[in-house]
Design a protein around this motif. Sequence first.
Motif, PDB file in Angstrom:
ATOM      1  N   THR A   1       0.845  -1.304   0.099  1.00 61.28           N
ATOM      2  CA  THR A   1       0.148   0.059  -0.031  1.00 61.28           C
ATOM      3  C   THR A   1       0.661   1.355   0.224  1.00 61.28           C
ATOM      4  OG1 THR A   1      -0.182   0.092   2.281  1.00 61.28           O
ATOM      5  CG2 THR A   1      -1.747  -0.866   1.057  1.00 61.28           C
ATOM      6  N   ALA A   2       1.955   1.072   0.292  1.00 58.51           N
ATOM      7  CA  ALA A   2       2.873   2.276   0.315  1.00 58.51           C
ATOM      8  C   ALA A   2       3.253   2.745  -1.222  1.00 58.51           C
ATOM      9  CB  ALA A   2       4.508   1.932   0.930  1.00 58.51           C
ATOM     10  N   TYR A   3       2.996   2.070  -2.084  1.00 57.66           N
ATOM     11  CA  TYR A   3       3.307   2.359  -3.440  1.00 57.66           C
ATOM     12  C   TYR A   3       1.822   2.231  -4.557  1.00 57.66           C
ATOM     13  CZ  TYR A   3       7.745   0.755  -1.712  1.00 57.66           C
ATOM     14  OH  TYR A   3       8.787   0.778  -1.013  1.00 57.66           O
ATOM     15  N   SER A   4       0.772   2.215  -3.542  1.00 58.72           N
ATOM     16  CA  SER A   4      -0.468   1.977  -4.317  1.00 58.72           C
ATOM     17  C   SER A   4      -1.160   3.320  -4.522  1.00 58.72           C
ATOM     18  CB  SER A   4      -1.396   1.262  -3.560  1.00 58.72           C
ATOM     19  OG  SER A   4      -2.763   1.043  -4.108  1.00 58.72           O
ATOM     20  N   CYS A   5      -1.433   3.879  -5.756  1.00 53.19           N
ATOM     21  CA  CYS A   5      -2.087   5.137  -5.805  1.00 53.19           C
ATOM     22  C   CYS A   5      -3.786   5.160  -5.444  1.00 53.19           C
ATOM     23  CB  CYS A   5      -2.015   5.347  -7.187  1.00 53.19           C
ATOM     24  SG  CYS A   5      -2.901   6.901  -7.657  1.00 53.19           S
ATOM     25  N   TYR A   6      -4.213   3.658  -5.684  1.00 55.18           N
ATOM     26  CA  TYR A   6      -5.605   3.513  -5.125  1.00 55.18           C
ATOM     27  C   TYR A   6      -5.672   3.780  -3.548  1.00 55.18           C
ATOM     28  CZ  TYR A   6      -6.498   1.697  -9.872  1.00 55.18           C
ATOM     29  OH  TYR A   6      -6.562   1.587 -11.200  1.00 55.18           O
ATOM     30  N   HIS A   7      -5.062   3.132  -2.981  1.00 53.06           N
ATOM     31  CA  HIS A   7      -4.770   3.249  -1.473  1.00 53.06           C
ATOM     32  C   HIS A   7      -4.536   4.769  -1.096  1.00 53.06           C
ATOM     33  CE1 HIS A   7      -4.444   2.281   2.731  1.00 53.06           C
ATOM     34  NE2 HIS A   7      -3.185   2.983   2.868  1.00 53.06           N
ATOM     35  N   PHE A   8      -3.596   5.428  -1.728  1.00 54.05           N
ATOM     36  CA  PHE A   8      -3.568   6.768  -1.515  1.00 54.05           C
ATOM     37  C   PHE A   8      -4.728   7.545  -1.744  1.00 54.05           C
ATOM     38  CE2 PHE A   8      -2.461  11.178  -3.169  1.00 54.05           C
ATOM     39  CZ  PHE A   8      -1.646  11.457  -2.141  1.00 54.05           C
ATOM     40  N   SER A   9      -5.367   7.580  -2.829  1.00 52.65           N
ATOM     41  CA  SER A   9      -6.628   8.123  -3.291  1.00 52.65           C
ATOM     42  C   SER A   9      -7.692   7.822  -2.180  1.00 52.65           C
ATOM     43  CB  SER A   9      -7.307   7.866  -4.619  1.00 52.65           C
ATOM     44  OG  SER A   9      -6.174   7.904  -5.609  1.00 52.65           O
ATOM     45  N   SER A  10      -7.853   6.774  -1.696  1.00 51.55           N
ATOM     46  CA  SER A  10      -8.932   6.273  -0.520  1.00 51.55           C
ATOM     47  C   SER A  10      -8.766   7.112   0.726  1.00 51.55           C
ATOM     48  CB  SER A  10      -8.690   4.669  -0.378  1.00 51.55           C
ATOM     49  OG  SER A  10      -8.998   3.874  -1.648  1.00 51.55           O
ATOM     50  N   VAL A  11      -7.191   7.133   1.038  1.00 53.23           N
ATOM     51  CA  VAL A  11      -6.924   7.912   2.341  1.00 53.23           C
ATOM     52  C   VAL A  11      -7.496   9.316   1.953  1.00 53.23           C
ATOM     53  CG1 VAL A  11      -5.197   8.889   3.681  1.00 53.23           C
ATOM     54  CG2 VAL A  11      -5.121   6.496   2.986  1.00 53.23           C
ATOM     55  N   TYR A  12      -6.938  10.044   0.883  1.00 59.92           N
ATOM     56  CA  TYR A  12      -7.435  11.407   0.562  1.00 59.92           C
ATOM     57  C   TYR A  12      -8.776  11.534   0.702  1.00 59.92           C
ATOM     58  CZ  TYR A  12      -8.191  15.685  -1.865  1.00 59.92           C
ATOM     59  OH  TYR A  12      -8.628  16.946  -2.152  1.00 59.92           O
ATOM     60  N   ASP A  13      -9.587  10.640  -0.028  1.00 59.37           N
ATOM     61  CA  ASP A  13     -11.169  10.718  -0.139  1.00 59.37           C
ATOM     62  C   ASP A  13     -11.636  10.588   1.285  1.00 59.37           C
ATOM     63  OD1 ASP A  13     -11.087  10.973  -2.890  1.00 59.37           O
ATOM     64  OD2 ASP A  13     -11.062   8.821  -3.168  1.00 59.37           O
ATOM     65  N   GLY A  14     -11.012  10.139   2.153  1.00 58.66           N
ATOM     66  CA  GLY A  14     -11.450   9.832   3.535  1.00 58.66           C
ATOM     67  C   GLY A  14     -11.729  11.110   4.330  1.00 58.66           C
ATOM     68  N   TYR A  15     -10.632  11.987   4.044  1.00 58.90           N
ATOM     69  CA  TYR A  15     -10.500  13.297   4.434  1.00 58.90           C
ATOM     70  C   TYR A  15     -11.258  14.321   3.730  1.00 58.90           C
ATOM     71  CZ  TYR A  15      -7.438  11.680   7.904  1.00 58.90           C
ATOM     72  OH  TYR A  15      -6.985  10.740   9.095  1.00 58.90           O
ATOM     73  N   SER A  16     -11.241  14.059   2.340  1.00 58.32           N
ATOM     74  CA  SER A  16     -11.816  15.287   1.568  1.00 58.32           C
ATOM     75  C   SER A  16     -13.515  15.501   1.854  1.00 58.32           C
ATOM     76  CB  SER A  16     -11.597  14.973   0.004  1.00 58.32           C
ATOM     77  OG  SER A  16     -12.276  15.780  -0.670  1.00 58.32           O
ATOM     78  N   GLN A  17     -13.689  16.723   1.535  1.00 50.25           N
ATOM     79  CA  GLN A  17     -15.005  17.295   1.480  1.00 50.25           C
ATOM     80  C   GLN A  17     -15.715  17.258  -0.054  1.00 50.25           C
ATOM     81  OE1 GLN A  17     -16.766  17.653   4.381  1.00 50.25           O
ATOM     82  NE2 GLN A  17     -14.645  16.873   5.497  1.00 50.25           N
ATOM     83  N   GLU A  18     -14.945  16.787  -0.733  1.00 49.85           N
ATOM     84  CA  GLU A  18     -15.301  16.806  -2.478  1.00 49.85           C
ATOM     85  C   GLU A  18     -16.510  15.809  -2.432  1.00 49.85           C
ATOM     86  OE1 GLU A  18     -12.215  16.746  -4.914  1.00 49.85           O
ATOM     87  OE2 GLU A  18     -10.796  17.394  -3.802  1.00 49.85           O
ATOM     88  N   ALA A  19     -17.490  16.062  -3.424  1.00 48.61           N
ATOM     89  CA  ALA A  19     -18.742  15.342  -3.846  1.00 48.61           C
ATOM     90  C   ALA A  19     -18.068  13.990  -4.560  1.00 48.61           C
ATOM     91  CB  ALA A  19     -19.764  16.039  -4.601  1.00 48.61           C
ATOM     92  N   THR A  20     -17.076  14.255  -5.471  1.00 49.94           N
ATOM     93  CA  THR A  20     -16.645  13.247  -6.185  1.00 49.94           C
ATOM     94  C   THR A  20     -15.409  12.630  -5.589  1.00 49.94           C
ATOM     95  OG1 THR A  20     -17.692  14.265  -8.141  1.00 49.94           O
ATOM     96  CG2 THR A  20     -16.022  12.606  -8.537  1.00 49.94           C
ATOM     97  N   LEU A  21     -15.363  11.419  -5.522  1.00 51.56           N
ATOM     98  CA  LEU A  21     -14.127  10.745  -5.084  1.00 51.56           C
ATOM     99  C   LEU A  21     -12.919  10.627  -6.062  1.00 51.56           C
ATOM    100  CD1 LEU A  21     -15.848   7.325  -3.414  1.00 51.56           C
ATOM    101  CD2 LEU A  21     -15.212   9.761  -2.196  1.00 51.56           C
ATOM    102  N   THR A  22     -11.884  11.048  -5.650  1.00 49.64           N
ATOM    103  CA  THR A  22     -10.740  10.982  -6.468  1.00 49.64           C
ATOM    104  C   THR A  22     -10.410   9.420  -6.838  1.00 49.64           C
ATOM    105  OG1 THR A  22      -9.055  10.787  -4.893  1.00 49.64           O
ATOM    106  CG2 THR A  22      -9.721  13.190  -5.494  1.00 49.64           C
TER     107      THR A  22
END
Length: 225
Positions: free
Chosen positions: A33-54
């Motif tokens: 997961t240290a090299y996974s863009c998908y995991h990174f995006s999931s973590v970001y989405d967990g904190y983001s207030q954006e309507a669309t998930l990255t």
Amino acid sequence: MKNRTDLAREITQSVALLYELARRVAVPDKPETAYSCYHFSSVYDGYSQEATLTNTTKKWHPFFRGDRPLTKRALGMLEAVPMWADARQVYHNGPAGLWRALWGTMGDLIACLRTHPNCTPQTSLHSVCGLVEMSVLCAGEGEIRLVDFVRAVALYRLRGEIEPEARIDGFGLNMTSCAWSLIQASLNECAVLGELDALRVREPIHRELAALESARVATDPRSIF
């Protein structure tokens, strides 16, 4: 419009930053997961207030791949995540200050050298340079770290800028060439290469340094001795 050199550097900065941030949120028992863009995006989405998930839009994928550099807006989005609050600083300074050593001003180079643990405010610059050299020359196998490499790069650039023709005791080996040998020694260390590989920047760093050395030697072929 950015020139090719500036664009390449910004892409290198962006890739290194994203992999550094990804390492911070890796799952301990899942090192991939240290090299996974998908995991990174999931973590970001967990904190983001954006309507669309990255993770759905794959917003971060082009940056991870090095297709283009991060924008100021994207950097602002990243530093809004608590554990990535220093994202902009890491982007500009680089891992262990590498971007400052590689591309920074004279002041940046001296500041990098003065990060040596045995340096004090009273230590002369000449003595600081000696400390940096000894950290590499006297290191045992496996003892050279990324920060030693960064200081070697800063020393190499500093000598190349202010005293490219200077020689040890006035007639010995060229001092900038000696600093180059420190860089080569550092790049033979698994710990240094492993860190550059983890951040996906080994090749661009090699290219940058090789270009610097080639230009220096072309200017004065005797400087390699």
